[in-house]
Motif scaffolding. Structure first.
Motif, mmCIF file in Angstrom:
data_model
loop_
_atom_site.group_PDB
_atom_site.id
_atom_site.type_symbol
_atom_site.label_atom_id
_atom_site.label_comp_id
_atom_site.label_asym_id
_atom_site.label_seq_id
_atom_site.Cartn_x
_atom_site.Cartn_y
_atom_site.Cartn_z
ATOM 1 N N ALA A 142 0.829 -1.211 0.000
ATOM 2 C CA ALA A 142 0.000 0.000 0.000
ATOM 3 C C ALA A 142 0.862 1.259 0.000
ATOM 4 C CB ALA A 142 -0.932 0.014 1.202
ATOM 5 N N CYS A 143 2.156 1.118 0.313
ATOM 6 C CA CYS A 143 3.085 2.262 0.295
ATOM 7 C C CYS A 143 4.060 2.048 -0.847
ATOM 8 C CB CYS A 143 3.825 2.357 1.633
ATOM 9 S SG CYS A 143 5.287 3.423 1.592
ATOM 10 N N LYS A 145 6.957 3.036 -1.331
ATOM 11 C CA LYS A 145 8.343 2.755 -0.948
ATOM 12 C C LYS A 145 8.427 1.542 -0.041
ATOM 13 C CE LYS A 145 9.507 7.660 -1.306
ATOM 14 N NZ LYS A 145 9.686 8.901 -0.517
ATOM 15 N N LEU A 147 7.507 1.317 3.026
ATOM 16 C CA LEU A 147 8.076 1.763 4.302
ATOM 17 C C LEU A 147 7.431 1.012 5.470
ATOM 18 C CD1 LEU A 147 8.199 5.609 3.674
ATOM 19 C CD2 LEU A 147 9.984 3.911 3.290
ATOM 20 N N GLN A 151 4.987 7.229 7.624
ATOM 21 C CA GLN A 151 4.853 8.001 6.389
ATOM 22 C C GLN A 151 6.131 8.756 6.022
ATOM 23 O OE1 GLN A 151 2.381 11.588 6.516
ATOM 24 N NE2 GLN A 151 1.162 10.724 4.870
ATOM 25 N N GLY A 154 6.471 12.746 1.548
ATOM 26 C CA GLY A 154 6.018 13.010 0.185
ATOM 27 C C GLY A 154 4.525 13.051 -0.039
ATOM 28 N N ALA A 155 3.723 12.731 0.985
ATOM 29 C CA ALA A 155 2.279 12.694 0.762
ATOM 30 C C ALA A 155 1.735 14.100 0.578
ATOM 31 C CB ALA A 155 1.584 12.014 1.932
ATOM 32 N N MET A 159 -2.397 11.987 -0.748
ATOM 33 C CA MET A 159 -2.086 11.097 -1.859
ATOM 34 C C MET A 159 -0.578 10.836 -1.917
ATOM 35 S SD MET A 159 -5.097 10.700 -2.671
ATOM 36 C CE MET A 159 -5.927 10.354 -4.178
ATOM 37 N N CYS A 160 -0.205 9.741 -2.572
ATOM 38 C CA CYS A 160 1.194 9.320 -2.617
ATOM 39 C C CYS A 160 2.011 10.150 -3.598
ATOM 40 C CB CYS A 160 1.279 7.854 -3.009
ATOM 41 S SG CYS A 160 2.973 7.293 -3.227
ATOM 42 N N GLU A 161 3.270 10.424 -3.233
ATOM 43 C CA GLU A 161 4.137 11.234 -4.102
ATOM 44 C C GLU A 161 4.419 10.529 -5.426
ATOM 45 O OE1 GLU A 161 7.953 11.813 -2.086
ATOM 46 O OE2 GLU A 161 8.796 10.123 -3.160
ATOM 47 N N CYS A 168 -2.158 7.701 0.003
ATOM 48 C CA CYS A 168 -0.927 7.315 0.713
ATOM 49 C C CYS A 168 -1.241 6.167 1.672
ATOM 50 C CB CYS A 168 -0.381 8.521 1.476
ATOM 51 S SG CYS A 168 0.820 8.097 2.752
ATOM 52 N N GLY A 169 -0.496 5.071 1.542
ATOM 53 C CA GLY A 169 -0.729 3.898 2.373
ATOM 54 C C GLY A 169 -0.611 4.200 3.855
#
Ligand code: SF4
Ligand code: SF4
Lengths: 198, 292
Positions: A142-143, A145, A147, A151, A154-155, A159-161, A168-169
């Motif tokens: 769900a992320c 990267k 991670l 977090q 970058g969110a 929302m995810c970068e 964003c997960g």
């Protein structure tokens, strides 16, 4: 082909709060499941409101159907302990957003075909299932990267970068843990991947 | 000198940031830093910032140090696994670099090598944990180091104006748990938001440096609002920059804005971190106007 391995007994016992409902999935032929060990371990659990062994819990409709007649036992439980691959646990966590859903297994990849799984949930078969620390949302898939400790910076607007169409997960994990009253999970020891087990 | 010693003495610590060149000659970066940044405490050197490939942070840090400045080595988890990161840390310590800033790093797809493998074997939290292990004389594999252990001032970042501020605070707490000793923030343009953030962040008891960007133009601000995570420039600042393009271009408006933010936030933080983005020459005037 997947292989699931039981988590350590102490780990599983430490996950359970209050009454527990046990869910085993013996669905895919592509998944090797530690049946006997799981059975032995489940005999030692206290406060069990019900146990169901079924198949293909990764299919949300199938899952809802299979659990219909266990609604009362599930309602009574505080924890739902799932013995399945990571996708199965994520499906259950999503279907019961207000329950503490825990993974009793680690999912490990074996070379070959991976079984038929719906696209909403993804499992990288990391061999150290983290779903118990993340409210049933897989931090590896769900992320962007993958991670494990929260977090990144970058969110934007939640929302995810990497993909602005993807929530964003870690934002999802944060909200889910808050909703479950389990923000304490974020105080768990620092998590490190062990690539020798995936 | 480790900058944590200054925080411990209650000093208000000013740092700025420079980026290594995309090439083999860093003399321009060093000369600019010497001319405009020698009065401040330390200079961060970015690590392939925005995933754009450049000279490494460590060789640039060494050249700044040789020129009499105090460099801070930025280290991201994007390009190296735990073996390479630990190796880099030992190398830094052996070259006398004892200030570091640990970051997860932007994703590879954000930069100029979009097809590169994103590593992220560690993240900012587990990297800080790794540094603490090395300081105890053991590596992450549990093997003893030979001889003296390294010692660093361990920094981390946080984004106070993020729309996910709870997730950011949770991550900040994990960074403290992992051994972070000071924080630098993403650029702040909304003092009130920063002050509210600090009310919550002060429970962790770690010094926080306010992140500052000198806004260059209305266009730059709009771009940041749309594209840069955790940055929001209020409309009245954008209007002020748009009102007189010549003043904005000369940096006068931007410096005024940045100085005002610093003055408003100063009572609530322990230092300032300036990301000049090519406007290093404006830093002395900014420090003067901000009363630093
Ligand atoms: S954490 Fe994610 S990848 Fe790892 S086993 Fe669980 S669901 Fe699969
Ligand atoms: S923005 Fe969220 S999902 Fe995307 S990489 Fe960062 S933490 Fe992961």
């Amino acid at each position: 082909m997947l292989i699931t391995e039981l988590k350590a007994k102490e780990t599983i016992l430490s996950l359970i709060t209050g009454k527990v409902f046990v869910l085993n999935c013996h669905g895919c032929k592509e998944i090797r499941f530690p049946e006997q060990e799981a059975e032995l371990l489940q005999k030692e659990l206290a406060n069990v409101t019900g146990t169901v062994t079924t198949d293909y819990i990764c299919n949300p409709e199938n899952l809802a159907l299979r659990l219909q007649k266990h609604a009362a036992a599930m309602e009574e439980a505080d924890t739902i302990l799932v013995f399945s691959c990571g996708v199965g646990v994520q499906t259950v966590a999503d279907l019961f957003p207000e329950k503490k859903v825990c993974a009793g297994c680690d999912t490990i990849r074996l070379p070959g075909f991976q079984g038929v799984t719906p696209l909403e949930y993804d499992c990288h078969q990391c061999g150290q299932c983290y779903l118990n620390l993340t409210g049933g949302i897989c931090p590896l898939t769900a992320c962007s990267k993958g991670l494990l400790n929260g977090q990144c910076g970058g969110a934007k607007n939640g929302m995810c970068e990497v993909d602005p169409t993807m929530e964003c997960g870690w934002e999802r994990i944060q909200k889910k843990l808050e909703q479950l009253g389990r923000l304490d999970a974020l105080k768990a020891p620092i998590q490190l991947r062990d690539y020798s087990v995936d | 000198m480790r900058i944590t010693e200054l925080f411990d003495n209650g000093e208000f610590v000013v740092t700025a940031e420079v980026g290594p060149p995309k090439g083999i000659n860093a003399s321009h970066v060093v000369a600019e830093a010497k001319e405009y940044l020698s009065t401040i405490t330390a200079v961060n050197v970015t690590d392939n910032q925005s995933s754009v490939m450049r000279m490494g942070s460590l060789p640039t840090c060494v050249q700044l140090k040789n020129a009499g400045l105090t460099p801070i080595l930025q280290l991201t988890c994007r390009d190296r696994n735990r073996i390479a990161l630990q190796s880099e840390l030992l190398g830094a310590a052996s070259l006398g670099i004892d200030n570091i800033l640990c970051l997860t790093g932007d994703h590879t797809t954000m930069g100029d090598h979009a097809g590169a493998k994103p590593v992220f074997d560690l993240d900012s939290v587990s990297l800080l944990h790794t540094v603490c292990q090395l300081e105890k004389g053991v590596d992450l594999g549990g093997n003893p180091l030979v001889g003296e252990a390294p010692k660093f001032a361990k920094g981390a970042v946080v984004s106070p104006c993020s729309d996910s501020v709870d997730a950011q605070l949770a991550k900040m707490e994990r960074k403290c748990l992992a051994g972070a000793e000071y924080f630098q923030t993403q650029a702040v343009f909304d003092s009130e938001k920063f002050i509210r953030f600090m009310e919550k962040a002060k429970q962790f008891g770690k010094p926080v440096q306010l992140g500052v960007i000198i806004p260059k133009s209305a266009g730059m601000c709009k771009f940041m609002n749309n594209n840069v995570a955790g940055v929001h420039v209020p409309q009245e600042m954008i209007d002020a920059l748009a009102a007189d393009k010549e003043r904005a271009k000369a940096g006068i408006t931007g410096v005024e804005i940045a100085a005002k933010i610093i003055k408003e936030c100063r009572p609530y933080c322990q230092g300032v971190h300036i990301m000049a983005l090519g406007w290093e020459a404006k830093v002395p005037e900014l420090l003067k106007q901000a009363g630093l």
